[in-house]
Design an enzyme around this catalytic site. Structure first.
Site, PDB file in Angstrom:
ATOM      1  N   ILE A  95      16.300  -8.530  41.196  1.00  0.00           N
ATOM      2  CA  ILE A  95      15.366  -8.927  40.124  1.00  0.00           C
ATOM      3  C   ILE A  95      13.995  -9.293  40.699  1.00  0.00           C
ATOM      4  O   ILE A  95      13.910  -9.980  41.717  1.00  0.00           O
ATOM      5  CB  ILE A  95      15.935 -10.170  39.370  1.00  0.00           C
ATOM      6  CG1 ILE A  95      17.320  -9.859  38.779  1.00  0.00           C
ATOM      7  CG2 ILE A  95      14.959 -10.687  38.313  1.00  0.00           C
ATOM      8  CD1 ILE A  95      17.303  -8.952  37.584  1.00  0.00           C
ATOM      9  N   HIS A 112      14.853   4.833  35.291  1.00  0.00           N
ATOM     10  CA  HIS A 112      16.021   4.286  34.584  1.00  0.00           C
ATOM     11  C   HIS A 112      16.833   5.456  34.027  1.00  0.00           C
ATOM     12  O   HIS A 112      16.267   6.372  33.428  1.00  0.00           O
ATOM     13  CB  HIS A 112      15.572   3.345  33.458  1.00  0.00           C
ATOM     14  CG  HIS A 112      16.738   2.736  32.753  1.00  0.00           C
ATOM     15  ND1 HIS A 112      17.459   1.691  33.287  1.00  0.00           N
ATOM     16  CD2 HIS A 112      17.341   3.058  31.584  1.00  0.00           C
ATOM     17  CE1 HIS A 112      18.460   1.396  32.474  1.00  0.00           C
ATOM     18  NE2 HIS A 112      18.403   2.206  31.430  1.00  0.00           N
ATOM     19  N   GLU A 150       7.048  -7.698  33.069  1.00  0.00           N
ATOM     20  CA  GLU A 150       7.975  -8.837  33.095  1.00  0.00           C
ATOM     21  C   GLU A 150       9.199  -8.627  32.202  1.00  0.00           C
ATOM     22  O   GLU A 150      10.174  -9.353  32.304  1.00  0.00           O
ATOM     23  CB  GLU A 150       7.233 -10.139  32.737  1.00  0.00           C
ATOM     24  CG  GLU A 150       6.788 -10.288  31.291  1.00  0.00           C
ATOM     25  CD  GLU A 150       5.606  -9.414  30.894  1.00  0.00           C
ATOM     26  OE1 GLU A 150       5.046  -8.701  31.754  1.00  0.00           O
ATOM     27  OE2 GLU A 150       5.256  -9.429  29.694  1.00  0.00           O
TER      28      GLU A 150
END
Ligand code: GAR
Length: 202
Positions: A95, A112, A150
């Site tokens: 992370i 992804h 974020e």
């Protein structure tokens, strides 16, 4: 024109790193150069790929640091030392905080293995993504390259490619087809696109 300096962050097999290395060799990535590989796991096979291709690599383990801040401080030092322009997350499973991603606004991209906004966000990574797609019963899935901010998998989309689900697919067969038909193509393409903008803008 000065090439953009790329760091690739990895955690596993590194097939996307390999696709980037191949793309650099065959001229698909012509405005960037992979100068550093950062791994979040000691035994990541991606490290072997870096070594075989003469690319410097570093292992940075979250558990070796007291806080997220000091962990990211180490990453920032490495990026500064190597004058990195673009960070490519290629199967990176650690992370990164909003303060880290904010520091490199528009300079971090991620691949992804689904068509965002499906099957993405917290808890959706690796095989789990394909398992969820099969459980839902979608007939089309794919991959996405996006900027990192974020919000997990929430940054602006750069490229996407669709892949058909086939009868009898398992998470493993689907993962492989999504990699072959989508990830290994759009990650190098998006990397070149951003490197061209970086290199042209200075
Ligand atoms: C890839 O399928 C990548 O899209 C996925 O992990 C795999 C890494 O494979 N990333 C994520 O799920 C991020 N949320 P690789 O190490 O062989 O490139």
């Amino acid at each position: 024109m000065l090439k953009a300096r790329i760091a690739v962050f990895v955690s596993g097999g590194g097939t996307n790193l390999q696709a980037l290395i191949n793309a650099q060799k065959n001229g698909i990535i012509k405005d960037g150069e992979i100068v550093l590989v950062v791994a979040s796991k000691k035994d990541a096979y991606a490290l072997t790929r870096a070594q075989q291709n003469g690319i410097a690599s570093e292992v940075v383990l979250r558990k070796d640091f007291d806080s997220q801040d000091s962990y990211e401080g180490k990453l920032i030092d490495l990026l500064d030392e190597n004058k990195i322009d673009l960070i490519v997350l290629a199967g990176f499973m650690s992370i990164l905080s909003g303060s880290f991603t904010g520091r490199y606004d528009g300079r971090i991209i991620n691949v992804h293995p689904s068509l965002i906004p499906s099957f993405c966000g917290k808890g959706f990574y690796g095989l789990r993504v394909h398992q969820a797609a099969l459980e839902y019963g979608v007939k089309v899935t794919g991959a996405t390259v996006h900027f990192v901010n974020e919000v997990t998998d929430g940054g602006q989309i750069i490229l996407q490619r669709a892949v058909y689900v086939q009868d009898g697919d398992t998470p493993e067969t689907l993962q492989r087809r999504v990699m072959e038909e989508a990830e290994w193509k759009i990650l190098p393409e998006a990397t070149q696109q951003i490197c061209k903008e970086i290199a042209g803008g200075r």
